[in-house]
Write a protein that holds these residues in place. Sequence first.
Motif, PDB file in Angstrom:
ATOM      1  N   ASP A   1       0.853  -1.180   0.000  1.00 10.38           N
ATOM      2  CA  ASP A   1       0.000   0.000   0.000  1.00 10.38           C
ATOM      3  C   ASP A   1       0.891   1.233   0.000  1.00 10.38           C
ATOM      4  OD1 ASP A   1      -1.935  -1.910   2.104  1.00 10.38           O
ATOM      5  OD2 ASP A   1      -2.791  -1.076   0.281  1.00 10.38           O
ATOM      6  N   PRO A   2       0.888   2.014  -1.079  1.00  9.82           N
ATOM      7  CA  PRO A   2       1.721   3.213  -1.106  1.00  9.82           C
ATOM      8  C   PRO A   2       1.419   4.131   0.066  1.00  9.82           C
ATOM      9  CG  PRO A   2       0.892   2.732  -3.288  1.00  9.82           C
ATOM     10  CD  PRO A   2       0.187   1.792  -2.342  1.00  9.82           C
ATOM     11  N   PRO A   3       2.439   4.618   0.758  1.00  6.42           N
ATOM     12  CA  PRO A   3       2.207   5.442   1.947  1.00  6.42           C
ATOM     13  C   PRO A   3       1.629   6.810   1.621  1.00  6.42           C
ATOM     14  CG  PRO A   3       4.557   4.942   1.640  1.00  6.42           C
ATOM     15  CD  PRO A   3       3.832   4.344   0.496  1.00  6.42           C
ATOM     16  N   TRP A   4       0.831   7.320   2.549  1.00  7.59           N
ATOM     17  CA  TRP A   4       0.269   8.667   2.427  1.00  7.59           C
ATOM     18  C   TRP A   4       1.026   9.652   3.314  1.00  7.59           C
ATOM     19  CZ3 TRP A   4      -1.467   4.811   5.424  1.00  7.59           C
ATOM     20  CH2 TRP A   4      -1.700   5.082   6.772  1.00  7.59           C
ATOM     21  N   GLU A   5       2.035   9.138   4.038  1.00  5.98           N
ATOM     22  CA  GLU A   5       2.863   9.998   4.867  1.00  5.98           C
ATOM     23  C   GLU A   5       4.265   9.401   4.920  1.00  5.98           C
ATOM     24  OE1 GLU A   5       1.048  10.069   8.690  1.00  5.98           O
ATOM     25  OE2 GLU A   5       1.420   7.937   9.106  1.00  5.98           O
ATOM     26  N   GLY A   6       5.230  10.210   5.356  1.00  9.82           N
ATOM     27  CA  GLY A   6       6.606   9.747   5.409  1.00  9.82           C
ATOM     28  C   GLY A   6       7.411  10.241   4.227  1.00  9.82           C
ATOM     29  N   THR A   7       8.455   9.491   3.861  1.00  9.46           N
ATOM     30  CA  THR A   7       9.387   9.954   2.827  1.00  9.46           C
ATOM     31  C   THR A   7       9.130   9.350   1.455  1.00  9.46           C
ATOM     32  OG1 THR A   7      10.945   8.184   3.366  1.00  9.46           O
ATOM     33  CG2 THR A   7      11.186  10.274   4.563  1.00  9.46           C
ATOM     34  N   ASN A   8       8.304   8.291   1.383  1.00  7.79           N
ATOM     35  CA  ASN A   8       8.097   7.592   0.110  1.00  7.79           C
ATOM     36  C   ASN A   8       6.727   7.936  -0.472  1.00  7.79           C
ATOM     37  OD1 ASN A   8       8.869   5.794  -1.967  1.00  7.79           O
ATOM     38  ND2 ASN A   8       7.769   4.109  -0.998  1.00  7.79           N
ATOM     39  N   LEU A   9       6.519   9.220  -0.758  1.00  6.97           N
ATOM     40  CA  LEU A   9       5.202   9.705  -1.162  1.00  6.97           C
ATOM     41  C   LEU A   9       4.949   9.636  -2.666  1.00  6.97           C
ATOM     42  CD1 LEU A   9       4.925  12.825   1.165  1.00  6.97           C
ATOM     43  CD2 LEU A   9       3.848  10.596   1.474  1.00  6.97           C
ATOM     44  N   ILE A  10       5.996   9.509  -3.444  1.00  7.32           N
ATOM     45  CA  ILE A  10       5.833   9.575  -4.897  1.00  7.32           C
ATOM     46  C   ILE A  10       4.941   8.447  -5.437  1.00  7.32           C
ATOM     47  CG2 ILE A  10       7.090   9.320  -7.081  1.00  7.32           C
ATOM     48  CD1 ILE A  10       9.218  11.171  -5.944  1.00  7.32           C
ATOM     49  N   PRO A  11       5.095   7.186  -5.004  1.00  9.12           N
ATOM     50  CA  PRO A  11       4.166   6.163  -5.510  1.00  9.12           C
ATOM     51  C   PRO A  11       2.702   6.488  -5.222  1.00  9.12           C
ATOM     52  CG  PRO A  11       6.057   5.116  -4.495  1.00  9.12           C
ATOM     53  CD  PRO A  11       6.162   6.581  -4.180  1.00  9.12           C
ATOM     54  N   GLY A  12       2.401   6.990  -4.032  1.00  9.35           N
ATOM     55  CA  GLY A  12       1.022   7.373  -3.719  1.00  9.35           C
ATOM     56  C   GLY A  12       0.535   8.506  -4.599  1.00  9.35           C
ATOM     57  N   ASP A  13       1.414   9.464  -4.892  1.00 10.71           N
ATOM     58  CA  ASP A  13       1.031  10.556  -5.790  1.00 10.71           C
ATOM     59  C   ASP A  13       0.698  10.037  -7.177  1.00 10.71           C
ATOM     60  OD1 ASP A  13       1.501  12.353  -3.751  1.00 10.71           O
ATOM     61  OD2 ASP A  13       3.420  13.061  -4.541  1.00 10.71           O
ATOM     62  N   VAL A  14       1.568   9.192  -7.713  1.00 13.20           N
ATOM     63  CA  VAL A  14       1.391   8.693  -9.074  1.00 13.20           C
ATOM     64  C   VAL A  14       0.100   7.883  -9.200  1.00 13.20           C
ATOM     65  CG1 VAL A  14       2.364   7.177 -10.847  1.00 13.20           C
ATOM     66  CG2 VAL A  14       3.857   8.708  -9.564  1.00 13.20           C
ATOM     67  N   LEU A  15      -0.265   7.144  -8.145  1.00  9.85           N
ATOM     68  CA  LEU A  15      -1.412   6.244  -8.220  1.00  9.85           C
ATOM     69  C   LEU A  15      -2.726   6.878  -7.801  1.00  9.85           C
ATOM     70  CD1 LEU A  15       0.122   2.933  -6.812  1.00  9.85           C
ATOM     71  CD2 LEU A  15       0.073   3.770  -9.159  1.00  9.85           C
ATOM     72  N   TRP A  16      -2.705   7.930  -6.981  1.00 11.33           N
ATOM     73  CA  TRP A  16      -3.937   8.436  -6.372  1.00 11.33           C
ATOM     74  C   TRP A  16      -4.299   9.875  -6.741  1.00 11.33           C
ATOM     75  CZ3 TRP A  16      -7.450   5.785  -3.417  1.00 11.33           C
ATOM     76  CH2 TRP A  16      -7.077   4.529  -2.957  1.00 11.33           C
ATOM     77  N   SER A  17      -3.424  10.617  -7.383  1.00  9.96           N
ATOM     78  CA  SER A  17      -3.677  12.045  -7.609  1.00  9.96           C
ATOM     79  C   SER A  17      -4.747  12.284  -8.666  1.00  9.96           C
ATOM     80  CB  SER A  17      -2.373  12.747  -8.016  1.00  9.96           C
ATOM     81  OG  SER A  17      -1.445  12.716  -6.952  1.00  9.96           O
ATOM     82  N   ASP A  18      -5.337  13.482  -8.617  1.00 14.15           N
ATOM     83  CA  ASP A  18      -6.400  13.888  -9.543  1.00 14.15           C
ATOM     84  C   ASP A  18      -6.150  15.301 -10.048  1.00 14.15           C
ATOM     85  OD1 ASP A  18      -8.251  11.600  -9.252  1.00 14.15           O
ATOM     86  OD2 ASP A  18      -8.486  12.332  -7.197  1.00 14.15           O
ATOM     87  N   PRO A  19      -6.529  15.590 -11.294  1.00 12.05           N
ATOM     88  CA  PRO A  19      -6.452  16.965 -11.788  1.00 12.05           C
ATOM     89  C   PRO A  19      -7.598  17.811 -11.253  1.00 12.05           C
ATOM     90  CG  PRO A  19      -7.361  15.553 -13.476  1.00 12.05           C
ATOM     91  CD  PRO A  19      -6.999  14.660 -12.332  1.00 12.05           C
ATOM     92  N   SER A  20      -7.415  19.103 -11.297  1.00 13.00           N
ATOM     93  CA  SER A  20      -8.416  20.061 -10.836  1.00 13.00           C
ATOM     94  C   SER A  20      -8.404  21.246 -11.783  1.00 13.00           C
ATOM     95  CB  SER A  20      -8.075  20.503  -9.404  1.00 13.00           C
ATOM     96  OG  SER A  20      -8.892  21.582  -8.999  1.00 13.00           O
ATOM     97  N   MET A  21      -9.487  22.001 -11.771  1.00 12.78           N
ATOM     98  CA  MET A  21      -9.503  23.244 -12.552  1.00 12.78           C
ATOM     99  C   MET A  21      -8.939  24.401 -11.745  1.00 12.78           C
ATOM    100  SD  MET A  21     -10.435  22.021 -15.308  1.00 12.78           S
ATOM    101  CE  MET A  21     -10.303  23.578 -16.191  1.00 12.78           C
TER     102      MET A  21
END
Length: 459
Positions: A299-319
């Motif tokens: 499970d990609p972490p949502w806190e700590g130092t290894n945040l990039i995998p969570g960003d790549v898998l969970w992020s969303d665009p916004s206006m």
Amino acid sequence: MLSESEPPAAAANLPSATPPPPSSDEDFFSSVSVASTSSTSSPSTPIPSPPQPHPEVPISWPEDGTLTLAWVTNLMLAFDWSSKNLAPTELPSVLPVAVFDRLILTGSKILHKEPNCVHIDSELGLGKDSRVIVVGDVHGQLHDVLFLLRDAGFPSDDRFFVFNGDYVDRGAWGLETFLTLLAWKVFMPNRVFLLRGNHESKYCTSVYGFEKEVLAKYADSGKHVYRKCLGCFEGLPLASIIGDNVYTAHGGIFRSIAVTPAKRAKGKKNRKIVSNPDVTALSLGSMEELLKARRSVLDPPWEGTNLIPGDVLWSDPSMKPGLSPNKERGIGLLWGPDCTEDFLKKLNLKLIIRSHEGPDAREKREGMEGMDQGYTIDHEVQSGKLITVFSAPDYPQFQATKDRYRNKGAYIILEPPNFDIPVYRSFEAVMPRPKVNPYYDFEDCIDSDEELDLASMAT
């Protein structure tokens, strides 16, 4: 060359260095209506499918360990046939555990050797006669995936595929779907690229059905099969770069993990200096940071130092301009058109293709377009575009009929010379679906993955 206003050529007309499957395997796809790239066109009338040939079952692993086109197409035929003629608990009679083990081990070894971001370029054979097919979420909708492969044309020397993750959960055939695509990866490792989605995780699969699906289908061996799948998921790359111009990932872009050196304690000679990550300041990450991130986490972490995998898998665009935490999901980022422009410039790109959001997620997002056609153009900026593609039509499978979105699925075709001008192919769901019970409580589970129980996610 195809344009956005023209539907792509039929699969039979696409060039291929790999011969088509035997004629006996050509009728295993159910009927489906296909929409053109024009959102105003009406879908054609489905044509009744001819009787299916019987697959060769049980499936055995090749003696020399080398997969062939005939083996892969028979696997597809077997999964399609068994979904319509056998109870889910009979899947081991089609794909024995020993054969599953060989396939998952072979595929895992290939995936784990790939970098976090795979580059699909001339060194891999991408050239003037190539096409690249980019596919979004498929969520265990096996029959739609089988249709998509046939419609786009099977992977071949001049036809590459990039799958943007979310192979499992919600749909009833996540295991068959993932193993089908993994078999193609093993057969053509430099033509088929499987990226990780947020649902290829321990948390999501325990909530949205995949774990229960595997346990139901493989009974006493279910825990073993599920554990092997999770191990394979850990090896899935995070992103791809196509032809030096296109970035694809499941969720999207990612932050830079800034570090500041800690002060050396007085009187302590030769003490190692430890860097402290500054996770409060948000700025766009670099390709170097993406390649160094540790992706082998359940499970990609949502806190700590290894945040990039969570960003790549969970992020969303916004206006809304800017880069900010994705508070609705509890992990990843929200980014605006200005960040899309900066990211394209920083990496010298022209196009971002991501997935992650179906019609259920989009109806809750102010200012964002819906997913009726299976894709949206979210940002158009000076340097290029951001596109979301979603490849699971009539989603989600088990929602009450009146509440389903009846959306089309879509995939994207990228063509030479630069592979940066998308051609959209929308398609209807394959109907009727075989009758099967859901593997998760779809009435209680939030379909757009919001409000995650982060405390239960292991890092």
